[in-house]
Design a protein around this motif. Sequence first.
Motif, PDB file in Angstrom:
ATOM      1  N   SER A   1     -14.776 -23.465  13.176  1.00 32.45           N
ATOM      2  CA  SER A   1     -16.115 -23.620  14.392  1.00 32.45           C
ATOM      3  C   SER A   1     -17.353 -22.803  13.607  1.00 32.45           C
ATOM      4  N   GLU A   2     -18.365 -22.776  14.332  1.00 33.93           N
ATOM      5  CA  GLU A   2     -19.592 -22.351  13.806  1.00 33.93           C
ATOM      6  C   GLU A   2     -19.397 -20.759  13.511  1.00 33.93           C
ATOM      7  N   ASP A   3     -19.001 -20.053  14.499  1.00 34.66           N
ATOM      8  CA  ASP A   3     -18.585 -18.753  14.470  1.00 34.66           C
ATOM      9  C   ASP A   3     -17.628 -18.435  13.402  1.00 34.66           C
ATOM     10  N   ASP A   4     -16.410 -19.064  13.132  1.00 33.38           N
ATOM     11  CA  ASP A   4     -15.582 -18.729  12.200  1.00 33.38           C
ATOM     12  C   ASP A   4     -16.098 -19.093  10.830  1.00 33.38           C
ATOM     13  N   CYS A   5     -17.241 -20.007  10.827  1.00 37.29           N
ATOM     14  CA  CYS A   5     -17.940 -20.407   9.483  1.00 37.29           C
ATOM     15  C   CYS A   5     -18.550 -18.928   9.048  1.00 37.29           C
ATOM     16  N   GLU A   6     -19.076 -18.160  10.100  1.00 38.43           N
ATOM     17  CA  GLU A   6     -20.011 -17.046   9.753  1.00 38.43           C
ATOM     18  C   GLU A   6     -19.273 -16.195   8.986  1.00 38.43           C
ATOM     19  N   VAL A   7     -17.959 -16.043   9.641  1.00 41.12           N
ATOM     20  CA  VAL A   7     -17.071 -15.269   8.793  1.00 41.12           C
ATOM     21  C   VAL A   7     -16.669 -15.672   7.521  1.00 41.12           C
ATOM     22  N   TRP A   8     -16.310 -16.816   7.433  1.00 42.11           N
ATOM     23  CA  TRP A   8     -15.823 -17.545   6.170  1.00 42.11           C
ATOM     24  C   TRP A   8     -17.108 -17.382   5.095  1.00 42.11           C
ATOM     25  N   PHE A   9     -18.347 -17.588   5.634  1.00 41.97           N
ATOM     26  CA  PHE A   9     -19.320 -17.526   4.386  1.00 41.97           C
ATOM     27  C   PHE A   9     -19.349 -15.895   4.025  1.00 41.97           C
ATOM     28  N   GLU A  10     -19.255 -14.949   4.838  1.00 47.24           N
ATOM     29  CA  GLU A  10     -19.430 -13.595   4.152  1.00 47.24           C
ATOM     30  C   GLU A  10     -17.937 -13.410   3.329  1.00 47.24           C
ATOM     31  N   LEU A  11     -16.898 -13.928   3.785  1.00 48.04           N
ATOM     32  CA  LEU A  11     -15.665 -13.880   2.688  1.00 48.04           C
ATOM     33  C   LEU A  11     -16.086 -14.370   1.430  1.00 48.04           C
ATOM     34  N   TYR A  12     -16.607 -15.689   1.393  1.00 47.20           N
ATOM     35  CA  TYR A  12     -17.175 -16.425   0.434  1.00 47.20           C
ATOM     36  C   TYR A  12     -17.925 -15.811  -0.524  1.00 47.20           C
ATOM     37  N   ASP A  13     -19.043 -15.070  -0.004  1.00 45.45           N
ATOM     38  CA  ASP A  13     -20.240 -14.430  -0.758  1.00 45.45           C
ATOM     39  C   ASP A  13     -19.422 -13.259  -1.516  1.00 45.45           C
ATOM     40  N   GLU A  14     -18.528 -12.759  -0.707  1.00 49.26           N
ATOM     41  CA  GLU A  14     -17.883 -11.333  -1.452  1.00 49.26           C
ATOM     42  C   GLU A  14     -16.826 -11.862  -2.372  1.00 49.26           C
ATOM     43  N   GLN A  15     -16.138 -12.791  -2.112  1.00 47.62           N
ATOM     44  CA  GLN A  15     -15.004 -12.959  -3.266  1.00 47.62           C
ATOM     45  C   GLN A  15     -15.127 -14.059  -4.107  1.00 47.62           C
ATOM     46  N   TYR A  16     -15.861 -15.291  -3.824  1.00 47.37           N
ATOM     47  CA  TYR A  16     -15.859 -16.380  -4.844  1.00 47.37           C
ATOM     48  C   TYR A  16     -17.356 -16.403  -5.445  1.00 47.37           C
ATOM     49  N   VAL A  17     -18.332 -15.975  -4.753  1.00 45.40           N
ATOM     50  CA  VAL A  17     -19.758 -16.249  -5.459  1.00 45.40           C
ATOM     51  C   VAL A  17     -19.821 -15.402  -6.707  1.00 45.40           C
ATOM     52  N   PRO A  18     -19.502 -14.317  -6.842  1.00 48.36           N
ATOM     53  CA  PRO A  18     -19.300 -13.426  -7.980  1.00 48.36           C
ATOM     54  C   PRO A  18     -18.742 -14.075  -9.210  1.00 48.36           C
ATOM     55  N   GLN A  19     -17.442 -14.659  -8.901  1.00 52.10           N
ATOM     56  CA  GLN A  19     -16.575 -15.104 -10.071  1.00 52.10           C
ATOM     57  C   GLN A  19     -17.320 -16.476 -10.660  1.00 52.10           C
ATOM     58  N   PHE A  20     -17.879 -17.215  -9.643  1.00 51.62           N
ATOM     59  CA  PHE A  20     -18.778 -18.432 -10.121  1.00 51.62           C
ATOM     60  C   PHE A  20     -20.193 -18.034 -10.819  1.00 51.62           C
ATOM     61  N   GLU A  21     -20.817 -17.045 -10.472  1.00 54.24           N
ATOM     62  CA  GLU A  21     -21.927 -16.862 -10.944  1.00 54.24           C
ATOM     63  C   GLU A  21     -21.751 -16.115 -12.391  1.00 54.24           C
ATOM     64  N   GLY A  22     -20.330 -15.567 -12.358  1.00 50.90           N
ATOM     65  CA  GLY A  22     -19.985 -15.001 -13.830  1.00 50.90           C
ATOM     66  C   GLY A  22     -19.502 -16.343 -14.920  1.00 50.90           C
ATOM     67  N   TYR A  23     -19.132 -17.544 -14.276  1.00 52.14           N
ATOM     68  CA  TYR A  23     -19.226 -18.465 -15.004  1.00 52.14           C
ATOM     69  C   TYR A  23     -20.574 -19.041 -15.619  1.00 52.14           C
ATOM     70  N   GLN A  24     -21.588 -19.041 -14.680  1.00 48.54           N
ATOM     71  CA  GLN A  24     -22.751 -19.596 -15.223  1.00 48.54           C
ATOM     72  C   GLN A  24     -23.398 -18.299 -16.252  1.00 48.54           C
ATOM     73  N   ASP A  25     -23.072 -17.244 -15.975  1.00 48.96           N
ATOM     74  CA  ASP A  25     -23.507 -16.326 -17.219  1.00 48.96           C
ATOM     75  C   ASP A  25     -22.792 -16.406 -18.421  1.00 48.96           C
ATOM     76  N   LYS A  26     -21.548 -16.785 -18.541  1.00 48.15           N
ATOM     77  CA  LYS A  26     -20.761 -17.151 -19.673  1.00 48.15           C
ATOM     78  C   LYS A  26     -21.369 -18.381 -20.405  1.00 48.15           C
ATOM     79  N   ALA A  27     -21.559 -19.528 -19.721  1.00 49.72           N
ATOM     80  CA  ALA A  27     -22.351 -20.593 -20.273  1.00 49.72           C
ATOM     81  C   ALA A  27     -23.624 -20.595 -20.655  1.00 49.72           C
ATOM     82  N   ILE A  28     -24.363 -19.530 -19.899  1.00 53.43           N
ATOM     83  CA  ILE A  28     -25.898 -19.277 -20.520  1.00 53.43           C
ATOM     84  C   ILE A  28     -25.673 -18.437 -21.831  1.00 53.43           C
ATOM     85  N   THR A  29     -24.713 -17.447 -22.020  1.00 53.77           N
ATOM     86  CA  THR A  29     -24.558 -16.879 -23.463  1.00 53.77           C
ATOM     87  C   THR A  29     -24.038 -17.527 -24.626  1.00 53.77           C
ATOM     88  N   ARG A  30     -23.426 -18.708 -24.073  1.00 53.46           N
ATOM     89  CA  ARG A  30     -23.051 -19.625 -25.204  1.00 53.46           C
ATOM     90  C   ARG A  30     -24.128 -20.597 -25.733  1.00 53.46           C
TER      91      ARG A  30
END
Length: 282
Positions: free
Chosen positions: A253-282
């Motif tokens: 639901s919309e309310d559940d999605c708000e919680v989901w996005f909070e977890l996503y920003d905390e757990q997933y975004v740093p990981q995938f931004e890290g992939y971006q950083d690795k790509a740039i350094t190469r």
Amino acid sequence: ADNVDGILVRIAQNYEAKLELDKAITYWRKLLDRDRQRQGEYANAAQYNVAFLEIGRGNSRAAAKGFEEYYRYFGEADDAEATYFKAGAEWEQVSTNDAVNFYRRYLGKFPNENPDHVMEAKYRIAKLYEKQGKTSAARRQMDEVVKQFDAYASSGVTMQLRSRRMAAERDFEHLTAEFETYRTGKMTRNEDKDVKLLETKDAELVEFDKKALAFIQKYNDFEYGLGAFYYMASAQLFVAELGLTMDCPTKYSEDDCEVWFELYDEQYVPQFEGYQDKAITR
């Protein structure tokens, strides 16, 4: 006799200097007829020059035959193998079939004498097959080029950069195919499927990086090495894009999605931004 030979040499060279190739060839042939049977000091030079000047006349068939004859008559000369190999480029000007037949003759006569010429002969056969439209035969022949490279490398044989590049060309095709396969898949907003896809791509990325690095180290070729690094960086960006475009699953639901996005920003975004950083350094 030596005095006559010297005169013939000077006359031939004078005609060469004036680019009167027909006359130059005539006098080199006169010298060759005199010297070849008695193995005179100018015999091998005359044989070589006759063949070489035929290139200038645009007579590739005669030039090719002349270079092959050099080996027939002067097989013990230090440059016999190198001169014989020159015939290949001229046979290619005559026809693809003549050229393929020559390179096979070369490999039969000189299977081990010059590793770079062996690599070149096998590579040229593959390229001639391509010209003939024999795609499958060309690919099999390129696989032979890689096998020959591996055999030389495992035996500690030193090869020139061009030989490395010829073998790298075929292996790079394999690496390209794996890269294209890796870059498949997209987010579906089905949580189970999306998480599974990201986990799979994460594991595959490790294996792809290993293969790309092994390719770079194996061939040590600047251009193909850059290509492999590009694939490594692009693979990092692909999985980063997958992760960063992940959206809230449709089952929430919309309310559940708000919680989901909070977890996503905390757990997933740093990981995938890290992939971006690795790509740039190469």
